[in-house]
Design an enzyme around this catalytic site. Structure first.
Site, mmCIF file in Angstrom:
data_model
loop_
_atom_site.group_PDB
_atom_site.id
_atom_site.type_symbol
_atom_site.label_atom_id
_atom_site.label_comp_id
_atom_site.label_asym_id
_atom_site.label_seq_id
_atom_site.Cartn_x
_atom_site.Cartn_y
_atom_site.Cartn_z
ATOM 1 N N GLU A 1 1.292 -1.743 0.320
ATOM 2 C CA GLU A 1 -0.024 0.255 0.169
ATOM 3 C C GLU A 1 0.626 1.126 -0.649
ATOM 4 O O GLU A 1 0.609 2.106 -0.813
ATOM 5 C CB GLU A 1 -0.366 0.040 0.931
ATOM 6 C CG GLU A 1 -2.282 -0.583 0.952
ATOM 7 C CD GLU A 1 -1.706 -2.542 1.429
ATOM 8 O OE1 GLU A 1 -0.872 -3.101 1.707
ATOM 9 O OE2 GLU A 1 -2.690 -3.193 1.382
ATOM 10 N N HIS B 1 -10.843 -6.670 8.387
ATOM 11 C CA HIS B 1 -10.971 -5.667 7.557
ATOM 12 C C HIS B 1 -12.417 -5.400 6.959
ATOM 13 O O HIS B 1 -12.997 -5.025 6.461
ATOM 14 C CB HIS B 1 -11.617 -7.516 6.472
ATOM 15 C CG HIS B 1 -9.777 -8.113 6.131
ATOM 16 N ND1 HIS B 1 -9.376 -8.646 6.984
ATOM 17 C CD2 HIS B 1 -9.484 -8.672 4.889
ATOM 18 C CE1 HIS B 1 -8.890 -9.391 5.927
ATOM 19 N NE2 HIS B 1 -8.876 -9.015 4.714
#
Lengths: 323, 516, 81
Positions: free
Chosen positions: A59, A128
């Site tokens: 990321e 998540h």
């Protein structure tokens, strides 16, 4: 036109890619796999690997690349799989994207759009499922959007790309399959105002994103008990639309803020504080809040449901406010 | 426990006067009972109660004008909650009293997330009617009030601090000497802001913790603002909020200049059938007040509502022959007039053209459930009322005729019920009796449509290539362009027409019409 | 029925419906519905009230004959016992 939130988002991406050669999409699995939530399905075939790019699982690297591309004149759309994973790119977003305009003395804009999913409800467990959009809403230099309707899913991307500064779009995972009507002549929506999704006179329910359907259901249930709730969808989490909030609460004299994030230090705290600041002398009851339990979101279905704000919780908080 | 408040009997009503109480404290009432008669600027209306229980206190005397929403009476719900005889046996009360937390709204809301342990003070406590907390008990002692014999406004019938203060102001209660605070009386719970003196032996005279002119009154910010604007002392108010907190609804309206030109009551008011109506009640419903009320509403309508207008002419041949058939054998009182059939058709048409049946509220249209048919009734002397026939779309023409006649009668001579003064979802005006052929109505806000009928006249009319003399009526629609477009309005009128041309329509449950 | 008695009955019922009228000023040949601002409900009440007081039932087809005070009184004289 009847469509889903997912398809509306895809239509917005397709239009953005078609309209402006500077626009490209990148992120983990957005190309061959079609996106982890199938939002970008088919776009690789349509626009080719230059415009729809699969990235390594880093990321920090691909968000940083997006910041650089934006500074160099491109209009990147970066997809991060979930807001939990965006923490690996926090430095790029908070220390770079949000600050460069100011630190360069206005010489560089960062016209970057970052899309990410947020929220729980699909048994994906704590890593998540969190709702951390309030953290980004804390940071000056960012604009934070939370489309909660099909129309906003379709219409928010274009003005986000047109914004010369970084914009983060939070897509609640439980909304992708939601159906809604889209006008045939879709046009960009404005980003500066919260929306009154349901008018009412007895109290104001403030929410955004994935909680909107629950809050509207709660308003229906309240109506059956004779309580007419006004429902405000914040839409833009930064900057907040103080005027719409104040106008509503000055009329209803009661407010409950519903947010899937945790209450402690959360976005609901900010909204409640603003209501108290602006509407203190109009309040006839303390500002109520409904949020997730202060635990990492559990995996087990029944525990996950228990941890999240539900329609009954909203109804109970609203009834307490009007009691 | 609930407050029975001054109801809103129409979009234009913001104040009302109780002209008669039909209950007294201690009476048991059931949902739907008529418990008061209220005078508005426009009419005298019987008001129903919406909860069952026992009337505790009448808060507003006959003749006092108050704002809509002002509590008029308190009603204890469920089991009858009666004040206990005073003084109560001191030995019996301490256990319950020690368990009860003070009903102050400053205790934190117990809506904490599930996994966190609840704070100690939020442990569930069975609240017993009229058991007062130690703090309130001490305050009552200091103010010389018998706390066990007060009307209670707290949850579950608990006497609150505000109740005690209010009672002290009114000079209720007994000297403190007769109010024993038994040796078992517990100290205040730790959550309460107990002064240092709490460690002293119980049952002693305590230092006045609160000045005798009143404790700090718990009130919402909005209520404080309203009270300041109205020039009312908060401690004079009975709070109905959590723990007796004063909320905005507990604050009486700002005193305002009353309607001038009282004059003689209108004939309608003088003829009000409630036999016990006190002649001394200050009826302020003069013709001028009525006029002012209509003026305000109509001006608002024309200011806010972008009206559009449609008209069409409808053949009433079939209706006429049906009426001739059914009326011939009936005594006058059972006869049906054309207006009833026109109302019937309008109600049915409104049920299927939902965009015209409802209200425009806060910049949006809200369709109504069912057709609440307003009927404009002119009063002798110039007044105008539009009482409602609930669920008119479910009634046949015979029943509508009965209701119409009854409603007109009571609108003109008094005795309308509150539910009949509720906002209609669509209104009909009929000026045919005066001889005019068309009327273009002014919509009653927040409704979005008004249907108008003129005089039924004989006209040359083409019927399948022949000219015949037919009774016809001109029907008009005034509608709110914010809520609908002309197309939808046209469909409403067309629906009315079709209903009146269809010999299969069940106008009457008892006498189906034959086709002409 | 005597003519005067018939007129009395009609005026008395009329006064109940329209309390503001002055019986002395009633134009006997004027149309009742217009003169006294009666709508169809009022007229029904008039027909019902007079009918009861006079012991007759006026059918709808005769409404034209009773449209004025004179006509109504004459009708009562002819039909009431």
């Amino acid at each position: 036109m009847r469509t889903t939130y997912r398809d509306a988002m895809r239509a917005a991406l397709r239009q953005a890619l078609a309209d402006d050669p500077r626009v490209f999409l990148m992120g983990e699995d957005v190309g061959r796999y079609g996106g982890c939530f199938a939002v970008s399905l088919g776009l690789l075939e349509e626009f080719g690997p230059e415009r729809v790019r699969d990235t390594p699982l880093s990321e920090s690297a691909f968000v940083g690349a997006g910041v650089g591309a934006a500074m160099a004149g491109m209009r990147p759309i970066v997809e991060i799989m979930t807001v939990n994973f965006s923490l690996l790119a926090l430095d790029q977003i908070v220390n770079n994207a949000a600050t460069i305009l100011h630190m360069s003395g206005g010489q560089f804009n960062v016209p970057l759009v970052i899309r990410m999913t947020t929220g729980a409800g699909r048994q994906l467990a704590a890593q998540h499922s969190h709702s951390l959009e309030g953290w980004y809403a804390h940071v000056p230099g960012l604009r934070v959007l939370a489309p909660a309707t099909v129309e906003d899913a379709r219409g928010m991307l274009a003005p986000a790309l047109a914004d010369p500064d970084p914009v983060i779009i939070f897509e609640h995972g439980s909304l992708y399959a939601m159906e809604g009507d889209l006008p045939d002549d879709t046009r960009p929506v404005e980003l500066d105002h919260a929306a009154v999704r349901r008018p009412g006179r007895d109290l104001t329910l403030v929410t955004y994103g994935g909680c909107l359907p629950k809050v509207l259901a709660a308003a229906d249930a309240l109506s059956a008990e004779g309580v007419e709730a006004e429902v405000i969808d914040l839409r833009t989490l930064r900057p907040l639309d103080d005027d719409t909030l104040a106008e509503s609460v000055a009329r209803t004299h009661r407010a409950v803020v519903v947010d899937e994030g945790w209450r402690t230090g959360g976005l609901s705290a900010e909204v409640a504080a603003r209501i108290s600041e602006q509407c203190f002398w109009d309040l006839d009851a303390p500002v109520g809040r409904v949020g997730s339990a202060e635990v990492p979101i559990p995996y087990a279905k029944h525990m996950e449901e228990a941890a999240l704000p539900q329609v009954d919780d909203v109804v109970a908080a609203a009834l307490e406010a009007v009691s | 426990m609930g407050a029975f408040t001054m109801p809103s009997l129409g979009a234009d009503m913001d104040r009302g006067t109780v002209v008669e109480w039909r209950v007294a404290p201690g009476d048991r009432v059931s949902r739907g009972d008529i418990i008061a008669v209220v005078d508005t600027e426009k009419s005298t209306v019987e008001v129903e109660v919406f909860e069952s229980g026992v009337v505790e206190e009448l808060l507003v005397p006959v003749g006092e004008e108050v704002e809509v929403g002002t509590p008029l009476a308190t009603i204890a719900s469920g089991e009858a909650i009666q004040p206990l005889p005073a003084p109560s046996p001191p030995a019996a009360s301490p256990p319950a009293a020690s368990a009860a937390p003070p009903p102050t709204p400053s205790s934190p809301p117990s809506r904490s997330p599930a996994p966190s342990p609840p704070p100690p003070s939020a442990s569930p406590v069975p609240v017993r009617a009229h058991v007062v907390s130690p703090l309130v008990r001490h305050l009552a002692e200091e103010l010389g009030v018998d706390a066990e014999a007060l009307p209670a406004s707290g949850p579950g019938g608990v006497v609150t601090r505000a109740d005690v203060v209010a009672a002290a102001r009114l000079g209720l209660g007994v000297p403190p000497a007769t109010q024993p605070s038994g040796p078992g009386a517990p100290p205040p719970p730790p959550a309460a802001p107990a002064p240092p003196s709490a460690a002293r032996p119980v049952g002693r005279p305590r230092r006045a913790r609160v000045p005798s002119d009143g404790a700090r009154v718990v009130a919402s910010p909005y209520a404080r603002r309203r009270a300041a604007e109205a020039g009312v002392e908060l401690c004079d108010l009975a709070g109905t909020g959590p723990g007796g907190a004063v909320l905005a609804r507990d604050v009486p309206a700002t005193p305002s200049v009353s309607v001038t030109g009282v004059g003689a009551a209108t004939p309608a008011a003088a003829a009000a059938p409630s036999a016990s109506e006190p002649a001394s009640a200050p009826l302020r419903r003069g013709p001028e007040a009525l006029r002012a009320s209509v003026a305000a509403l109509m001006a608002r309508s024309k200011r806010e509502i972008p009206h559009y207008y449609l008209r069409t002419t409808i053949d009433l041949g079939l209706v006429r022959s049906w009426l001739d058939r059914v009326n011939v054998d009936r005594p006058p009182g059972d006869r049906v007039v054309p207006a009833a059939v026109l109302c019937w058709a309008t109600a049915r048409a409104a049920a299927t053209n939902r965009g015209l049946n409802g209200h425009w509220v806060d910049d949006g249209f809200r369709p109504a459930s069912g057709v609440q048919l307003g009927v404009a009734v002119s009063l002798r002397g110039g007044g105008l009322l539009a009482p409602v026939i609930p669920d008119a779309d479910t009634l046949d023409a015979d029943e509508l005729m009965r209701r119409l006649r009854d409603l007109t009668e009571r609108a003109r001579h008094g005795g309308l019920k509150a539910s009949e003064m509720a906002d209609p979802s669509i209104t009909v005006t009929n000026l045919g009796d005066t001889g005019v052929e068309e009327v273009y109505g002014v919509i009653y806000p927040p409704q979005v449509a008004m249907v108008g009928f003129g005089k039924v006249v004989e006209r040359a009319w083409v019927v399948t290539d022949r000219i015949e003399v037919r009774p016809v009526v001109t029907v008009t629609l005034a509608a709110d362009h914010r809520a609908t477009n002309g197309h939808e309005g046209a469909r409403l009128l067309a629906t009315i027409d079709r209903l009146l041309q269809d010999p299969e329509e069940p106008w009457s449950a008892t006498e189906p019409p034959t086709s002409s | 029925m005597e003519r005067d008695r018939a007129t009395d009955i009609i005026v008395s019922v009329l006064s109940g419906i329209a309390p503001e009228i002055d019986p002395g000023t009633v134009d006997p040949s004027g149309e009742l519905q217009f003169e006294f601002d009666l709508d169809s409900m009022d007229f029904l009440n008039l027909v019902e009230g007079v009918g009861k007081a006079a012991g007759i039932e006026v059918p709808e087809r005769d409404y034209a004959a009773i449209a004025t005070l004179d006509g109504f009184a004459q009708y009562l004289v002819a039909h009431a016992g």
